[in-house]
Design an enzyme around this catalytic site. Structure first.
Site, mmCIF file in Angstrom:
data_model
loop_
_atom_site.group_PDB
_atom_site.id
_atom_site.type_symbol
_atom_site.label_atom_id
_atom_site.label_comp_id
_atom_site.label_asym_id
_atom_site.label_seq_id
_atom_site.Cartn_x
_atom_site.Cartn_y
_atom_site.Cartn_z
ATOM 1 N N HIS A 183 0.809 -1.226 0.000
ATOM 2 C CA HIS A 183 0.000 0.000 0.000
ATOM 3 C C HIS A 183 0.839 1.271 0.000
ATOM 4 C CE1 HIS A 183 -2.622 -3.152 1.721
ATOM 5 N NE2 HIS A 183 -3.541 -2.577 0.974
ATOM 6 N N GLU A 189 2.412 -0.984 7.821
ATOM 7 C CA GLU A 189 3.489 -1.092 6.825
ATOM 8 C C GLU A 189 4.689 -0.215 7.194
ATOM 9 O OE1 GLU A 189 0.772 -2.698 3.098
ATOM 10 O OE2 GLU A 189 1.784 -0.764 2.850
ATOM 11 N N ARG A 241 -22.626 16.531 13.168
ATOM 12 C CA ARG A 241 -22.922 17.579 12.178
ATOM 13 C C ARG A 241 -24.264 17.254 11.519
ATOM 14 N NH1 ARG A 241 -17.095 17.854 11.567
ATOM 15 N NH2 ARG A 241 -16.458 20.040 11.551
#
Ligand SMILES: O=P(O)(O)O[C@H]1O[C@H](CO)[C@@H](O)[C@H]1O
Ligand SMILES: O=c1cc[nH]c(=O)[nH]1
Length: 253
Positions: free
Chosen positions: A3, A79, A167
């Site tokens: 990734h 990672e 919100r």
């Protein structure tokens, strides 16, 4: 690494052990190109931009992107640990929920109320989401030395920017009953701010055994309004970045 798009062999003979981690790839780029020397782009895979560079004292450091929210952050952090990172400072943005914490200032998180699904795959829900005390004190000291208005305390880390932060001025004006009034409740619990990554980062730090801390720029004042104050975003973000860089440059971590 699949990734983040780079591996330990891309980091040279003296690889960095510290990463400054931002949700926004543009912030990672800004930090690297404004504050570091000999900057090298490591990857732009999936928008998870990563840069390696050197602080003025010669220390190598990584500027990386977590993406928004805990699932993406959990992949990136896992990672980063695999390529040798052992200290992570999140350099983020947040919304203040206390009236005395103004837009433009910064919040340094001592711990997080972690209302995040990803963290439940890593540790039990009761597991503490605590920042590294040494790195956190170093952030406070840096903000003091730079004379930046700063606040130290508990952050609420949630999975959604709209519903989870109460919100209603959005595509979904209807909040679940369990979320109506949650901001007021958090105010009474002396929680300082809302954001979307610290809780999972801190729990991962406990489980994986690395040091994590967070400094977030206050870009909305939720006791006044729901919106982001764009006119003061740049100065707030500069304050958070300067605090993190000063910490990295002056610490022995
Ligand atoms: O500015 P970043 O670091 O992305 O942090 C905050 O901004 C995003 C929401 O606008 C979330 O990721 C939240 O945690
Ligand atoms: O209000 C805010 C501002 C930035 N990031 C958040 O998660 N919330």
């Amino acid at each position: 690494m699949y990734h983040i798009g780079f591996g330990v062999n891309d980091l040279g003979v003296s690889p960095p052990t510290m990463a400054l981690l931002s949700g926004d790839p543009e912030r990672a780029r800004l930090i690297a190109h404004t504050y570091l020397q000999d900057v090298r782009l490591l990857s732009e895979n999936r928008g998870l931009n990563s840069y390696m560079g050197y602080l003025p004292n010669g220390r190598p450091i990584l500027c990386a992107t977590s993406g928004m929210g805990a699932p993406s952050l959990s992949i990136v952090v896992n990672e980063l640990l695999q390529v040798g990172i052992r200290q992570i400072i999140r350099v983020g943005t947040c919304g203040s929920i206390q009236p005395h914490i103004a837009v433009g200032s910064i919040v340094i998180s001592s711990a997080a109320l972690c209302r995040q699904g990803a963290a439940n795959d890593i540790a039990p829900v009761e597991y503490p989401a605590a920042a590294d005390p040494f790195l956190t004190v170093a952030l406070v000291k840096a903000a003091q030395e730079l004379k930046i208005e700063h606040y130290l305390g508990i952050t609420a880390s949630v999975d959604t920017f709209f519903e989870g932060q109460e919100r209603t001025d959005s595509a979904n004006p209807y909040l679940l009953r369990s979320l109506v009034g949650i901001t007021e409740e958090y105010q009474h619990l002396h929680i300082l701010n809302y954001e979307m990554e610290c809780g999972t980062l801190f729990k991962m730090a406990g489980v994986y055994q690395f040091a994590a801390a967070a400094v977030c720029a206050v870009i909305s004042q939720r006791t006044v309004a729901e919106n982001i104050i764009l006119t003061q975003k740049d100065i707030a973000v500069q304050n958070a970045i300067a605090t993190a860089i000063h910490t990295a440059a002056n610490s022995v971590f």
